[in-house]
Design an enzyme around this catalytic site. Sequence first.
Site, PDB file in Angstrom:
ATOM      1  N   ASP A  77      27.395 -42.180  34.643  1.00  0.00           N
ATOM      2  CA  ASP A  77      27.041 -43.118  35.715  1.00  0.00           C
ATOM      3  C   ASP A  77      27.201 -42.478  37.092  1.00  0.00           C
ATOM      4  O   ASP A  77      28.022 -41.574  37.246  1.00  0.00           O
ATOM      5  CB  ASP A  77      27.903 -44.386  35.616  1.00  0.00           C
ATOM      6  CG  ASP A  77      29.402 -44.122  35.790  1.00  0.00           C
ATOM      7  OD1 ASP A  77      29.936 -43.254  35.087  1.00  0.00           O
ATOM      8  OD2 ASP A  77      30.026 -44.764  36.656  1.00  0.00           O
ATOM      9  N   GLU A 133      31.849 -49.163  42.835  1.00  0.00           N
ATOM     10  CA  GLU A 133      31.199 -49.615  41.597  1.00  0.00           C
ATOM     11  C   GLU A 133      30.027 -50.522  41.938  1.00  0.00           C
ATOM     12  O   GLU A 133      30.166 -51.462  42.722  1.00  0.00           O
ATOM     13  CB  GLU A 133      32.194 -50.412  40.733  1.00  0.00           C
ATOM     14  CG  GLU A 133      33.290 -49.579  40.099  1.00  0.00           C
ATOM     15  CD  GLU A 133      32.880 -48.944  38.769  1.00  0.00           C
ATOM     16  OE1 GLU A 133      31.725 -49.145  38.322  1.00  0.00           O
ATOM     17  OE2 GLU A 133      33.731 -48.252  38.186  1.00  0.00           O
TER      18      GLU A 133
HETATM   19 ZN   LIG Z   1      32.226 -44.653  36.373  1.00  0.00          ZN
END
Ligand SMILES: [Zn+2]
Length: 276
Positions: A192, A144
């Site tokens: 994303d 992330e």
């Molecule tokens: Zn994600």
Amino acid sequence: MRVFAGQLLFVITICAFVYSCAHNPYAKTNKKYKKQSKQLAKSLRPLPNQLLLDSAIMPVYAVGTTNFDLRKPNFVIIHHTAQNSCEQTLKTFTLERTKVSAHYVICKDGTIHHMLNDYLRAWQAGISKWGNFTDINSSSIGIELDNNGSEPFPETQITSLVKLLDTLKRNYSIPTANFIGHADVAPGRKNDPSAFFPWQSLAQRGFGLWYDTTAVVVPEYFNAPQALRIIGYNVKDTLAAIHSFKIHFVPQDTLAKRTLTADDKKILFDLSRRYQ
Ligand SMILES: [Zn+2]
């Protein structure tokens, strides 16, 4: 005298505990992590048991082999957090009720937080598919990046990411094509990392594939959904797959997100040959 020594030890232990809690806001969740991983390790220890088959129908005997190791990750899934700070994300991933996590969190200043042993399964990809692989969580490492989704990724953050990817690729022999984004494995559900993510420069460093459309001529028989499928996209919803493809490979085309131009088809055709 012995009583005094015991009391002193008790006081020292309490002080050490209070001190560590005051100086590490994650002391409590680190303790929980240790307890949980210990339980998992314990479940691996017994000889193979006879859980799967009813021994009344077919007897099963436990004979432990001597040749084995741990299953290893074979994909890396990159995300942006869609949150406002690294601290917020660390908090989200240490609250049990959120049911989400990742192996690594990288802050804008390049700080890397390792939150889960690479051999364990993080809850990051969710319902996902790439090629014929489902349950991507079981075969991937999740990274992330602290980013709200509508801002560029600072160079410091990308530098740390590249160093991390380099180590992961080497340690687990992850194929170049298997560095992909959350949007790639969950079209229509996730977007994303955003179009700001520098996939092209990452591909130049050996993480993910890229294209070269010089002298590419798209054949008449070209079938775009089939090409998307060859790359790995789930084409159950073709428009969603096109959207994910464009976030990754045509990030500059922010307007025509769900349609394929003649140039996009060239890119898609060239990539489908590289992924074959
Ligand atoms: Zn994600």
